[in-house]
Design a protein around this motif. Structure first.
Motif, PDB file in Angstrom:
ATOM      1  N   PRO A   1       3.817  11.943  48.635  1.00 46.04           N
ATOM      2  CA  PRO A   1       2.340  10.907  48.298  1.00 46.04           C
ATOM      3  C   PRO A   1       2.237  10.793  47.495  1.00 46.04           C
ATOM      4  N   VAL A   2       1.462   9.615  46.938  1.00 41.71           N
ATOM      5  CA  VAL A   2       1.332   8.966  45.213  1.00 41.71           C
ATOM      6  C   VAL A   2       0.136   8.866  45.365  1.00 41.71           C
ATOM      7  N   PHE A   3      -0.891   9.113  44.395  1.00 41.90           N
ATOM      8  CA  PHE A   3      -2.040   9.812  43.576  1.00 41.90           C
ATOM      9  C   PHE A   3      -2.760   7.696  44.045  1.00 41.90           C
ATOM     10  N   LYS A   4      -3.505   7.924  44.146  1.00 40.17           N
ATOM     11  CA  LYS A   4      -4.494   6.212  43.838  1.00 40.17           C
ATOM     12  C   LYS A   4      -4.325   5.945  42.329  1.00 40.17           C
ATOM     13  N   GLU A   5      -4.780   7.071  41.960  1.00 33.46           N
ATOM     14  CA  GLU A   5      -5.175   6.298  40.477  1.00 33.46           C
ATOM     15  C   GLU A   5      -4.273   7.546  38.921  1.00 33.46           C
ATOM     16  N   LYS A   6      -4.093   7.016  38.135  1.00 23.13           N
ATOM     17  CA  LYS A   6      -2.892   7.533  36.906  1.00 23.13           C
ATOM     18  C   LYS A   6      -3.860   8.856  36.691  1.00 23.13           C
ATOM     19  N   THR A   7      -4.398   8.541  36.324  1.00 22.63           N
ATOM     20  CA  THR A   7      -5.983   9.468  35.755  1.00 22.63           C
ATOM     21  C   THR A   7      -6.846   9.788  36.378  1.00 22.63           C
ATOM     22  N   TYR A   8      -6.936  11.545  36.234  1.00 20.28           N
ATOM     23  CA  TYR A   8      -8.561  11.299  36.529  1.00 20.28           C
ATOM     24  C   TYR A   8      -9.809  11.654  35.666  1.00 20.28           C
ATOM     25  N   LYS A   9     -10.700  11.018  35.386  1.00 26.76           N
ATOM     26  CA  LYS A   9     -11.843  11.911  34.397  1.00 26.76           C
ATOM     27  C   LYS A   9     -13.272  12.000  34.969  1.00 26.76           C
ATOM     28  N   ALA A  10     -13.856  13.102  33.704  1.00 23.26           N
ATOM     29  CA  ALA A  10     -15.086  13.726  34.886  1.00 23.26           C
ATOM     30  C   ALA A  10     -15.553  14.655  33.224  1.00 23.26           C
ATOM     31  N   THR A  11     -17.139  14.189  33.132  1.00 21.29           N
ATOM     32  CA  THR A  11     -18.495  14.729  32.304  1.00 21.29           C
ATOM     33  C   THR A  11     -18.659  16.077  32.926  1.00 21.29           C
ATOM     34  N   VAL A  12     -18.755  17.224  32.496  1.00 21.90           N
ATOM     35  CA  VAL A  12     -19.949  18.483  32.682  1.00 21.90           C
ATOM     36  C   VAL A  12     -20.987  19.059  31.375  1.00 21.90           C
ATOM     37  N   ILE A  13     -22.293  19.431  31.857  1.00 17.70           N
ATOM     38  CA  ILE A  13     -22.491  19.795  31.231  1.00 17.70           C
ATOM     39  C   ILE A  13     -22.575  21.440  31.543  1.00 17.70           C
ATOM     40  N   GLU A  14     -22.531  22.339  29.630  1.00 16.20           N
ATOM     41  CA  GLU A  14     -21.728  23.314  29.558  1.00 16.20           C
ATOM     42  C   GLU A  14     -22.628  24.286  31.016  1.00 16.20           C
ATOM     43  N   GLY A  15     -22.867  25.454  30.610  1.00 19.75           N
ATOM     44  CA  GLY A  15     -23.660  26.841  31.071  1.00 19.75           C
ATOM     45  C   GLY A  15     -23.772  26.774  33.061  1.00 19.75           C
ATOM     46  N   LYS A  16     -22.972  25.131  33.110  1.00 19.12           N
ATOM     47  CA  LYS A  16     -23.398  24.687  34.939  1.00 19.12           C
ATOM     48  C   LYS A  16     -21.987  25.103  35.685  1.00 19.12           C
ATOM     49  N   LYS A  17     -22.446  25.472  36.465  1.00 24.86           N
ATOM     50  CA  LYS A  17     -21.675  25.496  37.798  1.00 24.86           C
ATOM     51  C   LYS A  17     -21.494  24.276  39.097  1.00 24.86           C
ATOM     52  N   TYR A  18     -20.786  23.544  39.197  1.00 22.47           N
ATOM     53  CA  TYR A  18     -20.757  22.269  40.146  1.00 22.47           C
ATOM     54  C   TYR A  18     -20.193  22.848  41.627  1.00 22.47           C
ATOM     55  N   ASP A  19     -20.991  22.477  42.747  1.00 21.65           N
ATOM     56  CA  ASP A  19     -19.919  22.287  44.054  1.00 21.65           C
ATOM     57  C   ASP A  19     -18.818  21.488  43.676  1.00 21.65           C
ATOM     58  N   SER A  20     -19.013  19.775  43.235  1.00 18.99           N
ATOM     59  CA  SER A  20     -17.773  19.203  43.271  1.00 18.99           C
ATOM     60  C   SER A  20     -17.876  18.365  41.969  1.00 18.99           C
ATOM     61  N   ILE A  21     -17.300  18.238  41.403  1.00 18.46           N
ATOM     62  CA  ILE A  21     -17.256  17.764  39.797  1.00 18.46           C
ATOM     63  C   ILE A  21     -16.584  16.549  39.943  1.00 18.46           C
TER      64      ILE A  21
ATOM     65  N   ILE B   1     -11.103  17.139  32.227  1.00 20.13           N
ATOM     66  CA  ILE B   1     -12.684  17.626  32.048  1.00 20.13           C
ATOM     67  C   ILE B   1     -13.269  17.610  30.845  1.00 20.13           C
ATOM     68  N   SER B   2     -14.397  16.974  30.133  1.00 17.92           N
ATOM     69  CA  SER B   2     -14.864  17.129  29.333  1.00 17.92           C
ATOM     70  C   SER B   2     -15.701  17.731  29.526  1.00 17.92           C
ATOM     71  N   ILE B   3     -16.645  18.388  27.900  1.00 21.18           N
ATOM     72  CA  ILE B   3     -17.783  19.192  28.734  1.00 21.18           C
ATOM     73  C   ILE B   3     -18.728  19.186  27.947  1.00 21.18           C
ATOM     74  N   LYS B   4     -19.802  18.629  28.046  1.00 20.11           N
ATOM     75  CA  LYS B   4     -20.997  18.366  27.014  1.00 20.11           C
ATOM     76  C   LYS B   4     -21.551  19.463  26.759  1.00 20.11           C
ATOM     77  N   PRO B   5     -22.547  19.101  25.384  1.00 17.00           N
ATOM     78  CA  PRO B   5     -23.608  21.121  25.094  1.00 17.00           C
ATOM     79  C   PRO B   5     -24.482  20.865  26.085  1.00 17.00           C
ATOM     80  N   THR B   6     -25.270  21.162  26.408  1.00 19.19           N
ATOM     81  CA  THR B   6     -26.093  21.215  26.660  1.00 19.19           C
ATOM     82  C   THR B   6     -27.200  20.702  26.584  1.00 19.19           C
ATOM     83  N   CYS B   7     -28.266  19.950  27.219  1.00 21.96           N
ATOM     84  CA  CYS B   7     -28.784  18.978  26.663  1.00 21.96           C
ATOM     85  C   CYS B   7     -30.055  19.258  26.611  1.00 21.96           C
ATOM     86  N   LYS B   8     -30.464  19.223  25.078  1.00 24.67           N
ATOM     87  CA  LYS B   8     -32.804  19.389  25.251  1.00 24.67           C
ATOM     88  C   LYS B   8     -33.595  18.214  24.586  1.00 24.67           C
TER      89      LYS B   8
END
Length: 325
Positions: free
Chosen positions: A159-179, A252-259
């Motif tokens: 197998p060969v991955f389509k991308e060299k690197t994968y990136k995503a950002t999530v909000i702290e304090g939250k559980k995701y079904d898919s990131i 996967i970057s963690i972003k502080p809770t937004c207000k």
């Protein structure tokens, strides 16, 4: 006695002549060879042996005849199968006779086969007998039979991955079904070896899991107080258990809770008297956190300092202060 001896000699000569005449009579190529009308074969790429169903056998009604060895009469060639002929353009197979008398043959690849380039081959084949006499005159051919060959795959690619690197950002304090989703592909030609059966997070002790389709999700709520970014190493396996040629990095970057609030202003602004007007909040904007906002209330407290040479209320009068400041 002499008469009897001559009679026996005459009988022997007559028998020999009769056998020779029978041999000559038998050396008439009356019939064409016969083979099946359709053959199906399987060959594994990187191998030359073809398994045919039914087996490659040619039959001929001009069957070989054997005579007494004391007369030194060899078997006739009529009815023997001298070869098979393949018809088609750039056919990478050849047919070889294993036994002329039985007509048994074998089909094999002439070159290395590649399932990724061509999965199936179709061509026609004929059998031909040995003809009449030592020079094989009047050789007869069978009808043309159709041959279908399937090239079986071997698990030669990873197998060969389509991308060299994968990136995503999530909000702290939250559980995701898919990131995010990672995806690998495999160059093998068969369904089994070209399918990705599983993904795996190689990095130990991280609060993430990945499913068989490559979707990554967090297993617990994430906080910036613990980590601002997670770096995961992910690999993939095809259904033949081949591991990816190179693992992939997932960030996967963690972003502080937004207000919702006003952003982009400074509580302290310095101004030099006499320099003209100064915009106090040029970058001020309302952060809505990507949610509908009905109303936002915000107050801004500014510190104001009078800066000027000699602006001392205890020293100067109010009128002088207006002039100085």
């Amino acid at each position: 006695m002499r008469f009897r001896g001559n009679k026996r000699l005459a009988s022997a000569v007559g028998l020999v002549l009769g056998l020779l005449c029978a041999v000559e009579a038998a050396k008439v190529n009356k019939h064409k060879p016969w083979i099946e009308t359709t053959y199906h074969g399987i060959v594994t790429e990187n191998d030359d042996k073809v398994i045919l169903d039914p087996p490659l056998i040619a039959l001929d009604k001009d069957a070989p005849l054997r005579y007494a060895e004391s007369f030194e009469v060899t078997l006739t060639e009529e009815g023997e199968i001298c070869g098979f002929r393949i018809h088609g353009q750039n056919v990478p197979f050849e047919a070889v006779v294993l036994d002329k008398s039985t007509g048994e043959g074998v089909l094999r690849a002439k070159e290395k086969l590649d399932c990724e380039l061509q999965k199936e081959h179709t061509f026609t084949i004929q059998a031909y007998d040995c003809g009449e006499g030592p020079d094989g005159a009047n050789m007869k051919k069978s009808h043309k039979a159709t041959v279908h060959i399937q090239v079986n795959d071997i698990n030669e690619y990873s197998p060969v991955f389509k991308e060299k690197t994968y990136k995503a950002t999530v909000i702290e304090g939250k559980k995701y079904d898919s990131i995010l989703k990672v995806e690998a592909v495999d160059a093998d030609c068969s369904f089994q070896f070209s399918q990705i059966c599983s993904y795996e997070i190689v990095t130990p002790d991280v609060p993430f899991t990945i499913d068989k389709d490559g979707f990554i999700k967090n297993t617990e709520k994430l906080t910036t107080g613990k980590e601002h970014m997670y770096k995961l190493t992910v690999t993939a396996y095809d259904c033949g258990k081949n591991r990816a040629s190179e693992d992939v990095l997932v960030k996967i970057s963690i972003k502080p809770t937004c207000k919702p609030s006003w952003q982009g202003f400074n509580k302290r602004t310095e101004y030099e008297p006499g320099t003209g007007s100064l915009a106090l909040f040029p970058s001020m904007h309302l952060e809505t956190c990507d949610v509908p906002i009905t109303s936002v209330w915000a107050s801004i407290e500014l510190e104001t300092n009078h800066i000027g040479k000699g602006c001392d209320r205890d020293t100067y009068s109010e009128k002088s202060l207006h002039k100085l400041c």
